[in-house]
Enzyme design. Sequence first.
Site, PDB file in Angstrom:
ATOM      1  N   GLU A   1       6.570  10.020 -14.901  1.00 18.92           N
ATOM      2  CA  GLU A   1       7.424   9.623 -14.404  1.00 18.92           C
ATOM      3  C   GLU A   1       8.357   8.502 -14.601  1.00 18.92           C
ATOM      4  OE1 GLU A   1       9.636  11.017 -12.006  1.00 18.92           O
ATOM      5  OE2 GLU A   1      10.904   9.928 -12.119  1.00 18.92           O
TER       6      GLU A   1
ATOM      7  N   ASP B   1      -1.572   9.073   1.868  1.00 20.96           N
ATOM      8  CA  ASP B   1      -1.931   7.491   1.424  1.00 20.96           C
ATOM      9  C   ASP B   1      -3.464   6.585   2.100  1.00 20.96           C
ATOM     10  OD1 ASP B   1      -0.399   5.605  -0.663  1.00 20.96           O
ATOM     11  OD2 ASP B   1      -1.946   4.603   1.124  1.00 20.96           O
TER      12      ASP B   1
ATOM     13  N   CYS C   1       5.778  -1.788 -14.271  1.00 21.06           N
ATOM     14  CA  CYS C   1       5.303  -0.652 -15.457  1.00 21.06           C
ATOM     15  C   CYS C   1       4.791  -1.622 -17.137  1.00 21.06           C
ATOM     16  CB  CYS C   1       6.006  -0.094 -15.906  1.00 21.06           C
ATOM     17  SG  CYS C   1       6.313   1.273 -14.481  1.00 21.06           S
TER      18      CYS C   1
ATOM     19  N   GLY D   1       8.972  -7.709 -17.508  1.00 22.64           N
ATOM     20  CA  GLY D   1       7.795  -8.081 -16.194  1.00 22.64           C
ATOM     21  C   GLY D   1       7.417  -6.312 -15.421  1.00 22.64           C
TER      22      GLY D   1
ATOM     23  N   LYS E   1      13.110  -7.775 -11.503  1.00 25.12           N
ATOM     24  CA  LYS E   1      14.629  -7.625 -11.737  1.00 25.12           C
ATOM     25  C   LYS E   1      15.801  -7.194 -10.493  1.00 25.12           C
ATOM     26  CE  LYS E   1      14.347  -2.694 -12.042  1.00 25.12           C
ATOM     27  NZ  LYS E   1      14.116  -1.424 -12.908  1.00 25.12           N
TER      28      LYS E   1
ATOM     29  N   LYS F   1       0.593   1.410   5.948  1.00 29.45           N
ATOM     30  CA  LYS F   1       1.771   2.328   5.550  1.00 29.45           C
ATOM     31  C   LYS F   1       2.191   3.565   6.056  1.00 29.45           C
ATOM     32  CE  LYS F   1       1.797   1.426   0.798  1.00 29.45           C
ATOM     33  NZ  LYS F   1       1.737   1.886  -0.969  1.00 29.45           N
TER      34      LYS F   1
ATOM     35  N   VAL G   1       6.230   5.499  -6.999  1.00 28.96           N
ATOM     36  CA  VAL G   1       7.384   6.823  -7.278  1.00 28.96           C
ATOM     37  C   VAL G   1       6.352   7.893  -6.276  1.00 28.96           C
ATOM     38  CG1 VAL G   1       5.778   8.338  -8.903  1.00 28.96           C
ATOM     39  CG2 VAL G   1       6.218   5.601  -9.801  1.00 28.96           C
TER      40      VAL G   1
HETATM   41  N1  NAD Z   1       6.799   1.472  -9.659  1.00 28.00           N
HETATM   42  C1  NAD Z   1       7.399   2.233 -11.113  1.00 28.00           C
HETATM   43  O1  NAD Z   1       8.544   1.985 -10.923  1.00 28.00           O
HETATM   44  C2  NAD Z   1       6.630   3.349 -12.160  1.00 28.00           C
HETATM   45  C3  NAD Z   1       7.943   4.143 -12.806  1.00 28.00           C
HETATM   46  C4  NAD Z   1       7.305   5.227 -13.087  1.00 28.00           C
HETATM   47  C5  NAD Z   1       6.633   5.684 -13.605  1.00 28.00           C
HETATM   48  N2  NAD Z   1       5.391   4.555 -12.996  1.00 28.00           N
HETATM   49  C6  NAD Z   1       3.236   5.015 -12.711  1.00 28.00           C
HETATM   50  O2  NAD Z   1       3.385   5.413 -11.195  1.00 28.00           O
HETATM   51  C7  NAD Z   1       1.911   4.987 -10.892  1.00 28.00           C
HETATM   52  C8  NAD Z   1       1.954   4.189  -9.924  1.00 28.00           C
HETATM   53  O3  NAD Z   1       3.183   3.679  -9.895  1.00 28.00           O
HETATM   54  P1  NAD Z   1       3.459   2.755  -7.809  1.00 28.00           P
HETATM   55  O4  NAD Z   1       4.237   2.174  -8.776  1.00 28.00           O
HETATM   56  O5  NAD Z   1       4.014   4.026  -7.480  1.00 28.00           O
HETATM   57  O6  NAD Z   1       2.129   2.003  -7.761  1.00 28.00           O
HETATM   58  P2  NAD Z   1       1.721   1.914  -6.151  1.00 28.00           P
HETATM   59  O7  NAD Z   1       0.820   0.935  -6.353  1.00 28.00           O
HETATM   60  O8  NAD Z   1       2.616   0.974  -5.053  1.00 28.00           O
HETATM   61  O9  NAD Z   1       1.378   2.498  -5.394  1.00 28.00           O
HETATM   62  C9  NAD Z   1      -0.263   4.120  -5.491  1.00 28.00           C
HETATM   63  C10 NAD Z   1      -0.233   3.895  -3.501  1.00 28.00           C
HETATM   64  O10 NAD Z   1      -1.630   5.113  -4.013  1.00 28.00           O
HETATM   65  C11 NAD Z   1      -2.774   4.658  -3.475  1.00 28.00           C
HETATM   66  N3  NAD Z   1      -3.745   5.413  -3.199  1.00 28.00           N
HETATM   67  C12 NAD Z   1      -4.052   5.001  -4.315  1.00 28.00           C
HETATM   68  N4  NAD Z   1      -5.591   6.349  -4.405  1.00 28.00           N
HETATM   69  C13 NAD Z   1      -5.414   7.015  -3.446  1.00 28.00           C
HETATM   70  C14 NAD Z   1      -6.270   8.065  -3.457  1.00 28.00           C
HETATM   71  N5  NAD Z   1      -6.973   8.035  -3.705  1.00 28.00           N
HETATM   72  N6  NAD Z   1      -5.947   8.835  -2.064  1.00 28.00           N
HETATM   73  C15 NAD Z   1      -4.382   8.641  -1.982  1.00 28.00           C
HETATM   74  N7  NAD Z   1      -3.430   7.296  -2.351  1.00 28.00           N
HETATM   75  C16 NAD Z   1      -4.230   6.741  -3.026  1.00 28.00           C
HETATM   76  C17 NAD Z   1      -2.690   3.038  -3.306  1.00 28.00           C
HETATM   77  O11 NAD Z   1      -2.854   2.994  -1.226  1.00 28.00           O
HETATM   78  C18 NAD Z   1      -1.187   3.502  -3.340  1.00 28.00           C
HETATM   79  O12 NAD Z   1       0.113   3.192  -2.284  1.00 28.00           O
HETATM   80  C19 NAD Z   1       1.469   4.202 -11.892  1.00 28.00           C
HETATM   81  O13 NAD Z   1       0.772   4.983 -13.091  1.00 28.00           O
HETATM   82  C20 NAD Z   1       2.687   3.796 -12.574  1.00 28.00           C
HETATM   83  O14 NAD Z   1       2.276   2.863 -13.643  1.00 28.00           O
HETATM   84  C21 NAD Z   1       5.198   3.829 -11.874  1.00 28.00           C
END
Ligand code: NAD
Length: 447
Positions: free
Chosen positions: A151, A30, A263, A260, A324, A35, A11
């Site tokens: 999002e 990050d 989310c 799966g 998926k 990364k 996201v």
């Molecule tokens: N993946 C999706 O399709 C999707 C869609 C909509 C909403 N979301 C929501 O968005 C959020 C993020 O999901 P994601 O899939 O992108 O997660 P992710 O695990 O891919 O990424 C999270 C990132 O945050 C970093 N991080 C954690 N704490 C940090 C900090 N204090 N400072 C800097 N970086 C930090 C981690 O290292 C990691 O790279 C979740 O709440 C998820 O539910 C995800």
Amino acid sequence: MRVAIIGTGYVGLVSGACFADFGHTVTCVDKDAVKIEKLKDGVMPIYEPGLDALVASNVKEERLFFTTDAREAIKDADAVFIAVGTPSRRGDGHADLSYVYGAAEEIAGLMDGFTVVVTKSTVPVGTGDEVEEIIRKARPEAEFAVVSNPEFLREGAAIKDFKIPDRVVVGTEDARAREVMKELYRPLFLNETPILFTSRRTSELIKYAANAFLAVKITFINEMADLCEKVGANVQEVSRGIGLDGRIGAKFLNAGPGYGGSCFPKDTLALTKTANDYGSPVRIVDTVIDVNAARKKAMADKVIAAMGGDVTGKTIGVLGLAFKQNTDDMRDAPSLDILPALQAAGARVVAYDPEAMKEAAHLLKNIEFAGSAYAAVDGADAMVIITEWDQFRALDMGRIKTAMKGNVVVDLRNIYSPEDMAKRGFAYTSIGRPEEFSRQPGNMELT
Ligand SMILES: NC(=O)c1ccc[n+]([C@@H]2O[C@H](COP(=O)([O-])OP(=O)(O)OC[C@H]3O[C@@H](n4cnc5c(N)ncnc54)[C@H](O)[C@@H]3O)[C@@H](O)[C@H]2O)c1
């Protein structure tokens, strides 16, 4: 506008790249130094179609930056997005908010001047209040507003979903923050994207309600598929027959092995946890969670039954591991239930996925990975399709037949026609389309 994004995962990275592409100046932060180094070298940490080119062009235009140092990014930002993970907390299923609160503390220490702190992570109702409290405690004098902006992007179509969303939801009661959010999303106003301003709590709940509703819809059609198998009906025709009703809508009505991904499983669980905490259970979602978990487990039994009830010493070629198509995300993928169950029943499993094998290798034990779909089924007694990648939709079935030892095909995504597969000499099983009935004359043409 100047934007900082805390958390550069699916996201954070997609949002950052898209905001930069709108013309804003974005710094993605990050904690994961590897990364960030890779991103600086143009290497994407995830597979998402079109993302590498979008990142590259915005880095080149000096609108998109990557860093592990939040200081510079936050100090000058008009808006700081929190896009860190909110996984299920071990034990009780509540969303683990430790990363969100950690980010809030960090932002509190570094922000300068009026700052809009935007929670993009999916967070339970009331989290915005907590984030505000954390920042207020650390910086009583600071000028800031905490906004909820969930999002809705889908992995695999994330850039399009971000740039041409069905809607944008912004939860805030603060007039200044509302103006900043409007300016950030102004390019979408021009596309006439509906932007819904709500209270913060409403916005937080919208995200969970949306995901839970979609999980209900998928689970509903999955149960209809089971019923189709019993009564001799075709679930694809049922989907079309109900989906054409504007009140129902055609999307999310593809029967399959169970939902799966990163989310739905955790968000449905977190919603039921919140609902129970507030004494207002959402029993339909409780049931959906149970039905879906049972379904993923039942898929291995379906494969075993299709192979005559015993898979001891048999080889199964598996096509698709990701939850998926168009993603390498393996979080809560049905393959994680199906493959170990087949192995436990005595089968040898050879698998191929175009993008997810690296991730899968961390999560699945003793799986042999193949270099192509054809290599995966070479000498196999059965072929099982778990993920609906485009490249599996038009396989050369003559070549598959020659490569395989047996003739069993289990298609958990309904991408082939039962009639066609029977004609080619396969013993074909799919979801909710019992073969003898799909061959009846007068079946609806699916166009
Ligand atoms: N993946 C999706 O399709 C999707 C869609 C909509 C909403 N979301 C929501 O968005 C959020 C993020 O999901 P994601 O899939 O992108 O997660 P992710 O695990 O891919 O990424 C999270 C990132 O945050 C970093 N991080 C954690 N704490 C940090 C900090 N204090 N400072 C800097 N970086 C930090 C981690 O290292 C990691 O790279 C979740 O709440 C998820 O539910 C995800």
